[in-house]
Design an enzyme around this catalytic site. Structure first.
Site, PDB file in Angstrom:
ATOM      1  N   LYS A 129       0.866  -1.193   0.000  1.00 26.57           N
ATOM      2  CA  LYS A 129       0.000   0.000   0.000  1.00 26.57           C
ATOM      3  C   LYS A 129       0.893   1.230   0.000  1.00 26.57           C
ATOM      4  O   LYS A 129       2.043   1.164   0.448  1.00 26.57           O
ATOM      5  CB  LYS A 129      -0.884   0.007   1.253  1.00 26.57           C
ATOM      6  CG  LYS A 129      -2.096   0.909   1.148  1.00 26.57           C
ATOM      7  CD  LYS A 129      -3.261   0.227   0.454  1.00 26.57           C
ATOM      8  CE  LYS A 129      -4.374   1.202   0.186  1.00 26.57           C
ATOM      9  NZ  LYS A 129      -5.576   0.560  -0.355  1.00 26.57           N
ATOM     10  N   ASP A 172      -7.006   4.486  -4.574  1.00 20.23           N
ATOM     11  CA  ASP A 172      -7.682   4.371  -3.272  1.00 20.23           C
ATOM     12  C   ASP A 172      -8.293   5.756  -3.035  1.00 20.23           C
ATOM     13  O   ASP A 172      -8.510   6.509  -4.003  1.00 20.23           O
ATOM     14  CB  ASP A 172      -6.681   3.977  -2.171  1.00 20.23           C
ATOM     15  CG  ASP A 172      -7.354   3.602  -0.849  1.00 20.23           C
ATOM     16  OD1 ASP A 172      -7.881   2.494  -0.743  1.00 20.23           O
ATOM     17  OD2 ASP A 172      -7.363   4.432   0.086  1.00 20.23           O
TER      18      ASP A 172
HETATM   19  P1  NDP Z   1     -12.915   8.047  -2.876  1.00 16.98           P
HETATM   20  O1  NDP Z   1     -11.845   9.025  -2.660  1.00 16.98           O
HETATM   21  O2  NDP Z   1     -13.454   7.821  -4.239  1.00 16.98           O
HETATM   22  O3  NDP Z   1     -14.165   8.388  -1.917  1.00 16.98           O
HETATM   23  C1  NDP Z   1     -14.034   8.452  -0.528  1.00 16.98           C
HETATM   24  C2  NDP Z   1     -15.369   8.869   0.060  1.00 16.98           C
HETATM   25  O4  NDP Z   1     -15.294   8.763   1.477  1.00 16.98           O
HETATM   26  C3  NDP Z   1     -15.723  10.312  -0.251  1.00 16.98           C
HETATM   27  O5  NDP Z   1     -17.116  10.460  -0.264  1.00 16.98           O
HETATM   28  C4  NDP Z   1     -15.096  11.044   0.943  1.00 16.98           C
HETATM   29  O6  NDP Z   1     -15.698  12.307   1.215  1.00 16.98           O
HETATM   30  C5  NDP Z   1     -15.363  10.065   2.067  1.00 16.98           C
HETATM   31  N1  NDP Z   1     -14.289  10.191   3.075  1.00 16.98           N
HETATM   32  C6  NDP Z   1     -12.973   9.951   2.901  1.00 16.98           C
HETATM   33  N2  NDP Z   1     -12.278  10.210   4.028  1.00 16.98           N
HETATM   34  C7  NDP Z   1     -13.192  10.620   4.914  1.00 16.98           C
HETATM   35  C8  NDP Z   1     -13.113  11.028   6.267  1.00 16.98           C
HETATM   36  N3  NDP Z   1     -11.932  11.057   6.930  1.00 16.98           N
HETATM   37  N4  NDP Z   1     -14.252  11.364   6.894  1.00 16.98           N
HETATM   38  C9  NDP Z   1     -15.440  11.321   6.233  1.00 16.98           C
HETATM   39  N5  NDP Z   1     -15.580  10.959   4.956  1.00 16.98           N
HETATM   40  C10 NDP Z   1     -14.478  10.598   4.310  1.00 16.98           C
HETATM   41  O7  NDP Z   1     -12.364   6.674  -2.248  1.00 16.98           O
HETATM   42  P2  NDP Z   1     -12.836   5.182  -2.516  1.00 16.98           P
HETATM   43  O8  NDP Z   1     -14.302   5.130  -2.734  1.00 16.98           O
HETATM   44  O9  NDP Z   1     -11.933   4.602  -3.525  1.00 16.98           O
HETATM   45  O10 NDP Z   1     -12.452   4.497  -1.133  1.00 16.98           O
HETATM   46  C11 NDP Z   1     -13.363   4.445  -0.023  1.00 16.98           C
HETATM   47  C12 NDP Z   1     -12.936   3.340   0.918  1.00 16.98           C
HETATM   48  O11 NDP Z   1     -12.933   2.087   0.231  1.00 16.98           O
HETATM   49  C13 NDP Z   1     -11.526   3.485   1.511  1.00 16.98           C
HETATM   50  O12 NDP Z   1     -11.508   2.941   2.813  1.00 16.98           O
HETATM   51  C14 NDP Z   1     -10.687   2.606   0.594  1.00 16.98           C
HETATM   52  O13 NDP Z   1      -9.502   2.156   1.223  1.00 16.98           O
HETATM   53  C15 NDP Z   1     -11.656   1.465   0.355  1.00 16.98           C
HETATM   54  N6  NDP Z   1     -11.390   0.652  -0.829  1.00 16.98           N
HETATM   55  C16 NDP Z   1     -11.373   1.217  -2.085  1.00 16.98           C
HETATM   56  C17 NDP Z   1     -11.162   0.416  -3.183  1.00 16.98           C
HETATM   57  C18 NDP Z   1     -11.251   0.944  -4.569  1.00 16.98           C
HETATM   58  O14 NDP Z   1     -11.220   0.130  -5.505  1.00 16.98           O
HETATM   59  N7  NDP Z   1     -11.399   2.235  -4.791  1.00 16.98           N
HETATM   60  C19 NDP Z   1     -10.861  -1.028  -3.044  1.00 16.98           C
HETATM   61  C20 NDP Z   1     -10.976  -1.518  -1.690  1.00 16.98           C
HETATM   62  C21 NDP Z   1     -11.188  -0.682  -0.650  1.00 16.98           C
HETATM   63  P3  NDP Z   1     -14.931  13.658   0.789  1.00 16.98           P
HETATM   64  O15 NDP Z   1     -14.953  13.663  -0.711  1.00 16.98           O
HETATM   65  O16 NDP Z   1     -15.729  14.741   1.407  1.00 16.98           O
HETATM   66  O17 NDP Z   1     -13.536  13.532   1.349  1.00 16.98           O
END
Ligand code: NDP
Length: 448
Positions: free
Chosen positions: A127, A167
């Site tokens: 990672k 991510d």
């Molecule tokens: P994105 O950046 O596309 O979206 C993240 C979302 O979560 C946004 O809506 C963001 O809001 C919100 N968010 C992020 N950090 C915070 C925080 N500290 N507090 C509140 N809201 C938060 O990321 P992903 O959708 O890719 O990833 C989301 C999760 O899924 C993570 O845990 C990631 O590790 C996991 N994941 C992702 C994969 C992938 O293929 N993308 C695969 C496996 C796991 P805002 O825009 O306001 O920050």
């Protein structure tokens, strides 16, 4: 924990890194479920498998200087933790978010080892990321940052060594800039990153994979453990990024109604069901805050505390934002309001106390390393297509994804039962993921 070897291994790592709380949380969660496996195989202690598996093979921390639009030089910190390569090249995403630090990257890399193993594909765990905040930056600033980040990272990765992906904060745009810089530096067009654009080696269905995969495994869990499905269920999904949006799309296709979604500024609620296409347009294309949805859709309301999303009654909860976003109090509220299933789209979104509350209340619970493995699984399929210099259809990839998710469920479910944890998918997923990596580490001897 009762096993002395397991207890000592955890105490030692805790004393070494008392400040790495997310990493320790992830290690504890895995070690505490491996006791029956350790007791069944004395080689695990003799060959120090636990001490070796919790120590990354390599950790790289580097300076990332870049120039903003005003001509000012800015500096961020970059990370790549290459955790375990026993079953394949290191594989795992890059996160760009101001909260990124070594503890968070280590927790994510550690989880990735077991998740990748569960997919059945030959991928090790890794990672990386940076404390860079993409929010409010121009396209040019994002590009310059990505180019600087890759200038250092390119020395440590390669299609047979380490293959990063996206991510939080790293989507198709960032992967494109990172790939372009790698190609320029190495003079090589190769599958060194996944999540690439379709015009330069990306796989169909990679964008959808984590969210769709989350729904496929949840549907299987509901079917096998409760003879039920998504049909006519009210579903809450936190986040509105890549994972959340495609989970919302698949829930809707499977007959459920998504009634609430969030971002870090708050959540929106619409009892009639969220218009997923509109949400995708606002979030993916226009990069708007979630409150804009409620300005457009009159039946929706906006609330400025994203954590309160869990107070809305629902039958299925899919936390898809970030780590530790769902605590014990939220879990108890969900239980009181009649939740029947929780599946983690984000990595470690539920605190340990929340997980315990769900398990005590017999709520079906699918942990992240099983439930969100669809993203890395399709990344693995993207690597296969790149090696073959060939592209499969959307339907081909989607069918393979579905098979993989159903297999992961059964692998976790069966191993839970075999090792005395019936119906506990947290333990089952940890054990199933661990067994394959442990076997490979034992077979390969003590590698220096
Ligand atoms: P994105 O950046 O596309 O979206 C993240 C979302 O979560 C946004 O809506 C963001 O809001 C919100 N968010 C992020 N950090 C915070 C925080 N500290 N507090 C509140 N809201 C938060 O990321 P992903 O959708 O890719 O990833 C989301 C999760 O899924 C993570 O845990 C990631 O590790 C996991 N994941 C992702 C994969 C992938 O293929 N993308 C695969 C496996 C796991 P805002 O825009 O306001 O920050």
């Amino acid at each position: 924990m009762k096993n002395q070897y397991v207890i000592k291994t955890f105490e030692d790592i805790k004393n070494q890194h008392p400040d790495q709380k997310e990493y320790l949380q992830a290690v504890y969660e895995v070690l505490s479920t491996l006791e029956p496996v350790v007791e069944a195989n004395e080689k695990i202690e003799k060959y120090s498998i636990l001490e070796r598996i919790i120590e990354p093979e390599r950790q790289i921390i580097f300076r990332v200087p870049w120039v903003d639009d005003k001509g000012k030089v800015r500096v961020n910190r970059g990370y790549r933790v290459q955790f375990n390569s026993a079953i394949g090249p290191y594989k795992g995403g890059l996160r760009f978010h101001p909260t990124v630090n070594l503890s968070i990257i280590k927790f994510l890399g550690f989880e990735q080892i077991f998740k990748n193993s569960l997919t059945g594909l030959p991928m090790g765990g890794g990672k990386g990321g940076s404390d860079f905040d993409p929010k409010g930056k121009s396209d040019d600033e994002i590009m310059r940052f990505c180019q600087s980040f890759m200038t250092e990272l390119s020395k440590h990765i390669g299609p047979n060594t380490d293959v990063p992906a996206g991510d939080i904060g790293v989507g198709g745009r960032e992967i494109g800039y990172l790939f372009g810089q790698y190609k320029r530096l190495q003079n090589e067009f190769t599958g060194v990153l996944t999540g690439k654009g379709l015009s330069f080696g990306g796989s169909l269905a990679r964008t959808e994979a984590t969210g769709y995969g989350l729904c496929y495994i949840t549907e299987e869990m509901l079917k096998v453990m409760k003879n039920d499905s998504f049909k006519n269920k009210k579903v809450i999904i936190s986040g509105s990024g890549n994972v959340a949006l495609y989970a919302a799309e698949k829930v809707t296709q499977l007959g459920g109604t998504v009634i609430a979604m969030s971002d870090s500024s708050g959540y929106i609620y619409d009892e009639k069901g969220i218009d997923v296409q509109l949400m995708k347009e606002l979030k993916e294309v226009k990069r708007q805050r979630i409150s804009v949805y409620a300005d457009i859709v009159k039946t929706a309301s906006f609330h400025d505390d994203f954590r309160s999303i869990w107070t809305i009654p629902c039958q299925i909860a899919l936390p898809c934002a970030t780590q530790n976003e769902l605590d014990e109090e939220s879990a108890k509220t969900l239980i009181k309001n009649g939740v029947i299933a929780v599946a983690e789209g984000a990595n470690m979104p539920s605190t340990p106390e929340a997980v315990e509350a769900f398990q005590k209340a017999k709520v079906l619970f699918a942990p992240a390393k099983a439930a969100n493995a669809g993203g890395v699984a399709v990344s693995g399929l993207e690597m296969c297509q790149n090696s073959q210099r060939f592209s499969w259809t959307f339907q081909d990839v989607d069918e393979k994804l579905k098979d993989i998710m159903i297999n992961i469920f059964h692998n976790a479910y069966d191993n839970a039962e075999k090792y005395g944890y019936k119906d506990n998918l947290v333990a089952g997923a940890n054990i199933a993921g661990f067994l394959k990596v442990c076997d490979a580490m034992l077979s390969q001897g003590i590698t220096y």
